[in-house]
Design a protein around this motif. Structure first.
Motif, PDB file in Angstrom:
ATOM      1  N   MET A   8       0.881  -1.091   0.092  1.00 54.28           N
ATOM      2  CA  MET A   8      -0.036  -0.132   0.212  1.00 54.28           C
ATOM      3  C   MET A   8       0.772   1.263  -0.018  1.00 54.28           C
ATOM      4  N   PHE A   9       1.703   1.350   0.893  1.00 57.81           N
ATOM      5  CA  PHE A   9       2.680   2.436   0.966  1.00 57.81           C
ATOM      6  C   PHE A   9       4.008   2.200   0.144  1.00 57.81           C
ATOM      7  N   LEU A  10       4.496   3.259  -0.499  1.00 50.65           N
ATOM      8  CA  LEU A  10       5.725   3.172  -1.192  1.00 50.65           C
ATOM      9  C   LEU A  10       7.052   3.436  -0.146  1.00 50.65           C
ATOM     10  N   TYR A  11       6.629   4.225   0.677  1.00 48.66           N
ATOM     11  CA  TYR A  11       7.535   4.507   1.914  1.00 48.66           C
ATOM     12  C   TYR A  11       6.998   5.609   2.873  1.00 48.66           C
ATOM     13  N   ILE A  12       7.839   5.383   3.742  1.00 51.05           N
ATOM     14  CA  ILE A  12       7.266   6.332   5.210  1.00 51.05           C
ATOM     15  C   ILE A  12       8.486   6.964   5.499  1.00 51.05           C
ATOM     16  N   THR A  13       8.288   8.499   5.638  1.00 49.46           N
ATOM     17  CA  THR A  13       9.471   9.220   6.327  1.00 49.46           C
ATOM     18  C   THR A  13       9.028   9.660   7.835  1.00 49.46           C
ATOM     19  N   ILE A  14       9.709   9.966   8.570  1.00 46.18           N
ATOM     20  CA  ILE A  14       9.560  10.727   9.887  1.00 46.18           C
ATOM     21  C   ILE A  14      10.812  11.462   9.984  1.00 46.18           C
ATOM     22  N   GLY A  15      10.597  12.564  10.758  1.00 43.03           N
ATOM     23  CA  GLY A  15      11.466  13.825  10.938  1.00 43.03           C
ATOM     24  C   GLY A  15      12.351  13.565  12.090  1.00 43.03           C
ATOM     25  N   THR A  16      13.799  14.460  12.233  1.00 40.22           N
ATOM     26  CA  THR A  16      14.441  14.321  13.030  1.00 40.22           C
ATOM     27  C   THR A  16      15.129  15.757  13.261  1.00 40.22           C
ATOM     28  N   ASN A  17      15.547  15.935  14.221  1.00 44.84           N
ATOM     29  CA  ASN A  17      16.460  17.430  14.362  1.00 44.84           C
ATOM     30  C   ASN A  17      17.818  16.879  14.692  1.00 44.84           C
ATOM     31  N   ASP A  18      18.127  15.728  15.061  1.00 39.43           N
ATOM     32  CA  ASP A  18      19.590  15.171  15.355  1.00 39.43           C
ATOM     33  C   ASP A  18      19.662  13.905  14.565  1.00 39.43           C
ATOM     34  N   LEU A  19      20.186  14.001  13.231  1.00 39.42           N
ATOM     35  CA  LEU A  19      20.324  12.820  12.451  1.00 39.42           C
ATOM     36  C   LEU A  19      21.279  11.766  12.943  1.00 39.42           C
ATOM     37  N   ALA A  20      22.374  12.249  13.439  1.00 42.56           N
ATOM     38  CA  ALA A  20      23.297  11.193  13.914  1.00 42.56           C
ATOM     39  C   ALA A  20      22.825  10.506  15.124  1.00 42.56           C
ATOM     40  N   ARG A  21      21.918  10.998  16.172  1.00 39.96           N
ATOM     41  CA  ARG A  21      21.190  10.295  17.078  1.00 39.96           C
ATOM     42  C   ARG A  21      20.209   9.569  16.701  1.00 39.96           C
ATOM     43  N   ALA A  22      19.367  10.051  15.868  1.00 38.13           N
ATOM     44  CA  ALA A  22      18.392   9.162  15.251  1.00 38.13           C
ATOM     45  C   ALA A  22      19.153   8.005  14.519  1.00 38.13           C
ATOM     46  N   GLY A  23      20.127   8.146  13.754  1.00 39.34           N
ATOM     47  CA  GLY A  23      20.720   7.064  12.880  1.00 39.34           C
ATOM     48  C   GLY A  23      21.073   5.923  14.124  1.00 39.34           C
TER      49      GLY A  23
END
Length: 128
Positions: free
Chosen positions: A1-16
């Motif tokens: 149903m979905f091609l992809y999902i995105t969610i936001g972050t303010n700290d990409l290194a921490r989120a990674g």
């Protein structure tokens, strides 16, 4: 149903670091990364889950009522997802357990370090 999902972050290194740990419990790998986003996929499949700094340059915010829920193979994977989330900067929004939504709806709920709510769900009987 979905091609992809995105969610936001303010700290990409921490989120990674957070998503590397929790997505591995579901069989996902980091498949793409650049200065503004990291993407995850199951080996050999298309990258379908992205963690990104907002394109407009404004701070990422949490969507009230938004929650990606990952379909997982078994209850042990739900437990592992929850444990990895808490060990890597996430917070508890509901410990692993049966929920009233369906006879075998076993789920957990967490928030990532940016406050995005996530769920891991197994709808299979534990005896299966």
């Amino acid at each position: 149903m979905f091609l992809y999902i995105t969610i936001g972050t303010n700290d990409l290194a921490r989120a990674g670091r957070f998503y590397d740990a929790v997505m591995a419990t579901l069989g996902f790998e980091r498949a793409a990364e650049n200065a503004s986003e990291v993407g995850y996929r199951k080996p050999g499949e298309r990258t379908r889950f992205w963690v990104t700094r907002p394109f407009d340059g404004r701070p990422a915010t949490v969507g009230n009522g938004s929650m990606p829920a990952f379909d997982v193979a078994d209850r042990a994977a739900v437990d592992a997802f929850h444990k990895a989330a808490l060990a890597n900067g996430g917070s508890d929004e509901g410990a692993p357990g049966l929920r009233p939504y369906a006879p075998h709806f076993y789920a957990c709920y967490v928030r990532d370090p940016d406050g995005n709510k996530l769920s891991a769900v197994c709808e299979r009987d534990s005896a299966s």
